[in-house]
Design an enzyme around this catalytic site. Structure first.
Site, short mmCIF file in Angstrom:
data_model
loop_
_atom_site.label_atom_id
_atom_site.label_comp_id
_atom_site.label_asym_id
_atom_site.label_seq_id
_atom_site.Cartn_x
_atom_site.Cartn_y
_atom_site.Cartn_z
N ALA A 1 -87.96 -24.98 12.18
CA ALA A 1 -89.01 -25.22 13.16
C ALA A 1 -89.76 -26.51 12.84
O ALA A 1 -90.48 -26.59 11.85
CB ALA A 1 -89.98 -24.05 13.20
N ILE A 2 -89.57 -27.53 13.68
CA ILE A 2 -90.24 -28.83 13.52
C ILE A 2 -91.24 -29.06 14.65
O ILE A 2 -92.37 -29.45 14.42
CB ILE A 2 -89.20 -29.98 13.51
CG1 ILE A 2 -88.17 -29.79 12.38
CG2 ILE A 2 -89.89 -31.33 13.39
CD1 ILE A 2 -88.68 -30.06 11.00
N ASN B 1 -79.19 -28.29 18.09
CA ASN B 1 -79.58 -28.82 16.80
C ASN B 1 -79.99 -30.27 17.03
O ASN B 1 -79.16 -31.08 17.45
CB ASN B 1 -78.41 -28.75 15.82
CG ASN B 1 -78.68 -29.42 14.47
OD1 ASN B 1 -77.76 -29.72 13.75
ND2 ASN B 1 -79.94 -29.64 14.14
N GLY B 2 -81.26 -30.59 16.80
CA GLY B 2 -81.67 -31.98 16.95
C GLY B 2 -83.05 -32.13 17.53
O GLY B 2 -83.84 -31.18 17.59
N ASP C 1 -89.07 -29.39 22.29
CA ASP C 1 -88.56 -30.61 22.91
C ASP C 1 -87.18 -30.39 23.52
O ASP C 1 -86.74 -31.17 24.38
CB ASP C 1 -88.47 -31.73 21.87
CG ASP C 1 -87.67 -31.32 20.64
OD1 ASP C 1 -88.09 -30.40 19.94
OD2 ASP C 1 -86.61 -31.93 20.39
#
Length: 580
Positions: free
Chosen positions: A52-53, A75-76, A100
């Site tokens: 988690a970013i 993923n990204g 995002d």
């Protein structure tokens, strides 16, 4: 950084299959330790292991369209997700998370499969349209994010972030090529990323240092998008130092979220190594909160098996450089950091490796930079992503920004030629762009420091120690018979043999071997560039010190090289002073 696994078209869609996919997805949990998700629709499975970013609370995956008919596992990072959300075609859509990546499902609803060029980011994703059971899989332009594709005997198609999640269950598999989309509707792979430089035709745009500088600054700033603690990997070389310098300038005049009052920077090396000294000097100049991490040659050797398992390669230079990065990432994660910026890609774009000193003309230099960028997904991108994600850390690489690549690769390569008579060393166009007398980005001698490959800069005795260790474990007879034991991509040195044997233990299938490139190389060159200097053919080693007559600590034929840090540092400082 997350881990994704998708299996489409399973013949057996029983509970046993679901359990198997959950078990395989666990092999990727190091990439995403924060949460796990699985969506099943008839014979299609999309699994996700989350780091988690952005939006750590509500952004769990898989993600969905409003009516949940479109499902995506990603993923990204999509850096322009806010602009896309506010675009005319998407502003009427309802969003359930702050992720995002949720924008991908809505872009597909509005534009079908033709939305990929609208994305600015690093990504690998699989999207399932349950209305007709069609699906697409996509990998970013350069291959910053890893992805593999495989085929099962039952006709199923598999996609995974790492080879280990599909190698046991697929009859054939391969690395998913960067800049491509796989479409079940259109059948097979097609390229979506077609920049002008890909043709390798020599460009003619005049060099504009301010345009280059501005585009790079934008590339760094957009990668500061995060909701978690972050930092910069700072070796003290040109590339990482510029990333840190641009980042700190932006943070000082913005309200961007930070971890404390200062930018955190990280460097690793053997005690007394060139990188540690240079990293500290740059950190002191920039005023960062610097973390200097040490490792011993033995600690690195002890980690080799784990590194090969995680990085999934037997390429010599990749393993040499991945090991200190792997060890550093563990320390970084222990401090609570989840995201770091790194300097990969610059040497490929600007001809920064020392062998470029021997480029015969601008055409060959440009073609070599194109070849190097196209192969990054097999080398530096693979290393930077998998070495960090082994410990749940995400690495972002500003030099591989699409817009920056367009600008940098559009410059007439005559400006990239190394011309001592004009005072131009390797990567002069980049150094000159940030050589600001009124408001310096870096100290002059750092700005003009000679290129050090990461595996060299952490300490020259690291590579020497690896060779000594391999020599003890691989006999002359083993190397003599290597072409019988390993007929494909046969190792030519004891060090290469040692790594290959470990790789085969984890990944014994021929398809796994084929994912790793081969061929002769000197100082990280392609096989084609070895032809630039006849002397190199007898000195094939990926270390920068193999660039005879160029590196300040180059290998000397028939003569031992004094690799004591203090001796090498003095040589490097003398050369840097001469360049300024």
């Amino acid at each position: 950084m997350c881990g994704i696994l998708a299996v489409l078209g399973c013949v057996d869609n029983s509970q046993a299959t679901r359990s198997r996919i959950i078990k395989l997805s666990r092999r990727l949990r190091h990439r995403g330790p924060d949460w796990s998700g699985l969506h099943c629709y008839e014979d299609c499975y999309l699994a996700h292991e989350r780091l988690a970013i952005i939006d750590p609370i509500s952004g769990d995956q898989p993600l969905y369209s409003e009516d949940k008919t479109v499902v995506v596992t990603v993923n990204g990072e999509i850096y322009n997700h806010k602009a896309l959300r506010e675009s005319e075609s998407l502003k009427s859509h309802k969003y359930h998370t702050g992720s995002d990546c949720e924008v991908l499902a809505h872009l597909y609803e509005e534009h079908g499969e033709e939305f990929i060029n609208m994305l600015d980011g690093m990504f690998a994703f699989v999207l399932l349209d349950t209305k007709d059971k069609s699906y697409i899989a996509v990998r970013d332009a350069i291959g910053v994010i890893p992805l593999y594709i495989g085929w099962g005997l039952d006709g199923s198609v598999w996609f995974a972030s790492e080879m280990k999640a599909l190698s046991d269950d697929c009859e054939q598999f391969m690395a998913f090529p960067p800049g491509h989309i796989y479409s079940s509707k259109q059948g097979g792979l097609r390229r979506w990323y077609n920049p002008p430089w890909f043709s390798e035709l020599v460009p003619s745009t005049p060099y504009d240092p301010l345009v280059l500088r501005d585009t790079f600054e934008k590339a760094v700033i957009k990668r500061l998008m995060t909701d978690v603690p972050f930092g910069v990997l700072l070796s003290g070389g040109l590339d990482s130092s510029l990333v840190a310098s641009v980042a700190i300038r932006h943070l000082e005049k913005s309200d961007a979220r930070q971890w404390g009052s200062k930018l955190h920077t990280f460097c690793i090396g053997l005690k007394g190594s060139p990188d540690l000294k240079a990293g500290k000097e740059v950190a002191d100049y920039l005023g960062t909160r610097h973390h200097e991490l040490h490792f011993t040659v033995q600690e690195g050797i002890d980690a080799i098996e784990e590194v090969i398992y995680h990085v999934e390669t037997y390429d010599v230079t990749t393993i040499r450089a991945s090991t200190p990065m792997f060890l550093m990432s563990r320390k970084i994660k222990s401090l609570g950091v989840k995201m770091v910026l790194s300097g990969e890609g610059s040497d490929e774009i600007f001809g920064g490796y020392l062998y470029f000193h021997k480029a015969p003309n601008k055409k060959e230099l440009h073609e070599e930079t194109c070849r190097k960028i196209k192969a990054l997904y097999q080398y530096d991108c693979l290393r930077a992503n998998k070495s960090t994600s082994a410990w749940g850390v995400e690495a972002r690489v500003p030099f591989l920004d699409k817009e920056f690549l367009d600008v940098a690769m559009g410059i007439d390569p005559e400006w990239k030629m190394i011309r001592p008579d004009l005072g131009r060393i390797e990567k002069w166009v980049l150094r000159n762009a940030f050589d600001d007398e009124k408001n310096p980005y870096l100290p002059k001698h750092i700005l003009y420091r000679q290129k050090e490959q990461f595996s060299d800069g952490v300490g020259y005795s690291w590579i020497d120690g690896l060779k000594d260790h391999a020599n003890k474990h691989v006999s002359d007879a083993m190397l003599t018979n290597a072409n019988f034991v390993f007929p494909d991509n046969t190792p030519l040195t004891k060090e290469a043999y040692y790594y290959r044997a470990i790789f085969e233990k984890f990944f014994p299938k021929s398809a796994a071997r084929a994912t790793v490139p081969g061929g002769p190389s000197v100082a990280c060159s392609t096989a084609k560039a070895v032809e630039w200097d006849a002397a190199w053919k007898g000195n094939l080693d990926p270390s920068g010190r193999a660039a005879l007559g160029v590196h300040v600590a180059a290998y000397e034929e028939g003569k031992a090289v004094d690799t004591r840090p203090e001796k090498l540092q003095k040589l490097a400082e003398k050369k840097a002073e001469a360049m300024v």
